[in-house]
Design a protein around this motif. Sequence first.
Motif, PDB file in Angstrom:
ATOM      1  N   PHE A   1       0.523  -0.989   0.079  1.00  0.00           N
ATOM      2  CA  PHE A   1       0.186   0.039   0.067  1.00  0.00           C
ATOM      3  C   PHE A   1       0.774   1.276  -0.067  1.00  0.00           C
ATOM      4  N   GLU A   2       2.049   1.354   0.773  1.00  0.00           N
ATOM      5  CA  GLU A   2       2.907   2.228   0.729  1.00  0.00           C
ATOM      6  C   GLU A   2       3.318   2.824  -1.221  1.00  0.00           C
ATOM      7  N   GLN A   3       3.177   1.809  -1.653  1.00  0.00           N
ATOM      8  CA  GLN A   3       4.178   1.724  -3.473  1.00  0.00           C
ATOM      9  C   GLN A   3       3.575   2.540  -4.134  1.00  0.00           C
ATOM     10  N   ILE A   4       1.713   1.396  -3.638  1.00  0.00           N
ATOM     11  CA  ILE A   4       0.237   2.703  -3.814  1.00  0.00           C
ATOM     12  C   ILE A   4       0.380   3.432  -3.624  1.00  0.00           C
ATOM     13  N   THR A   5       0.728   4.680  -3.057  1.00  0.00           N
ATOM     14  CA  THR A   5       0.250   5.448  -2.598  1.00  0.00           C
ATOM     15  C   THR A   5       1.699   6.721  -3.083  1.00  0.00           C
ATOM     16  N   ARG A   6       2.281   5.680  -3.732  1.00  0.00           N
ATOM     17  CA  ARG A   6       3.704   6.924  -4.456  1.00  0.00           C
ATOM     18  C   ARG A   6       3.471   6.822  -6.194  1.00  0.00           C
ATOM     19  N   LEU A   7       2.095   6.094  -6.695  1.00  0.00           N
ATOM     20  CA  LEU A   7       1.828   5.836  -8.020  1.00  0.00           C
ATOM     21  C   LEU A   7       1.490   6.669  -8.914  1.00  0.00           C
ATOM     22  N   PRO A   8       1.794   7.550  -9.983  1.00  0.00           N
ATOM     23  CA  PRO A   8       1.333   8.249 -10.583  1.00  0.00           C
ATOM     24  C   PRO A   8      -0.849   8.426 -10.206  1.00  0.00           C
TER      25      PRO A   8
ATOM     26  N   ASP B   1      -3.963   0.189 -11.802  1.00  0.00           N
ATOM     27  CA  ASP B   1      -2.479   0.947 -12.040  1.00  0.00           C
ATOM     28  C   ASP B   1      -2.094   0.169 -13.057  1.00  0.00           C
ATOM     29  N   ALA B   2      -1.072   1.068 -13.843  1.00  0.00           N
ATOM     30  CA  ALA B   2      -0.102   0.060 -14.847  1.00  0.00           C
ATOM     31  C   ALA B   2       0.241  -1.059 -14.451  1.00  0.00           C
ATOM     32  N   ALA B   3       1.536  -0.747 -13.153  1.00  0.00           N
ATOM     33  CA  ALA B   3       2.506  -1.049 -13.106  1.00  0.00           C
ATOM     34  C   ALA B   3       1.707  -2.454 -11.981  1.00  0.00           C
ATOM     35  N   GLY B   4       0.641  -2.914 -11.700  1.00  0.00           N
ATOM     36  CA  GLY B   4      -0.065  -3.737 -11.491  1.00  0.00           C
ATOM     37  C   GLY B   4       0.537  -4.422 -10.054  1.00  0.00           C
TER      38      GLY B   4
END
Length: 327
Positions: free
Chosen positions: A56-63, A216-219
């Motif tokens: 989820f921390e990664q999600i918050t940084r997604l464009p 998101d595109a990165a999955g």
Amino acid sequence: MMNPDAATFSGTPRSNETGSSESTRTFARDAIAGLTHHPKQLPPKYFYDAAGSELFEQITRLPEYYPTRTELGILRDRSAEIASIIPEHAALVEFGAGAPTKARLLLAACEFAAYVPVDISGDFLNAQARGLRKEFPHLEIHPVTADFTAPFHLPDQVAAMPKVGFFPGSTLGNFEPHEANRFLRGARDILGKGAYMLIGVDLEKNERRMYEAYNDAAGVTARFNLNMLARVNRELGGNFDLAAFAHRAIYNRERHRIEMHLVSKKPQTARLHGHSFAFRAGESIHTESSYKYSIERFNALAKGSGWTPVAAWTDPERMFSVHALVC
């Protein structure tokens, strides 16, 4: 999705991270109940083990994922206006507190006398409190370990102070409407008459923008969603085949909400604690809802819950909002 600081989903606190037998039994009971429900569902609070929190921390940084940076921008850019509304020397009570990224902006801008972070994970709260005491040496900090969706008592040390509740991150949108009403009523009772509330609310917007935020595109969101089943396997001995499920997030226009699902790619049967769960091809497990509001619909919800709207701030694109309420 929910408040990245609060590590909560669907308005419910993250599951206890201690790994105790009681929390495992509760997890098993909730999972079995949800998988026998029609349609199938899993409580979104179980997104959050260590792997889920990191994802989820990664999600918050997604464009594609706008809520976190947009709300931070509102709190930063409108801090002076927010400070002009709330009482001086009040206690800031954060419901579902975690990493105090957003609370820190308010603490720096406003003359709070105390900060009361509330969350089910006591060890995490205490660790965060130690850091904040160094940063704000004159601020009283009183962590409360509690399920913030249920009644709890505020510390005696803040009893005489004005109260300001804080519920950022659009977590309210993860409640069903009747649950949102119940939470707001409960917060009013905990904070007391005359209290203020600052709350983040995700707004209705272009459907493509919302769709992309949850696909998101990165999955990364797909991996986050599938981690729910991975956790069932790891902690409860389930035998779900993760490769046989696909992430799906859709916008339900009629109900004004994003829905996240795990969709079975084929007919299959999974087992957990002596129970068998059959899936048809295309059948899904509903893992999260995220309601989107207009300013007017949120104000109606607030008024119906015993609060009076005072102000609302949005970003220039009107994607997100922060509301001030008083009771």
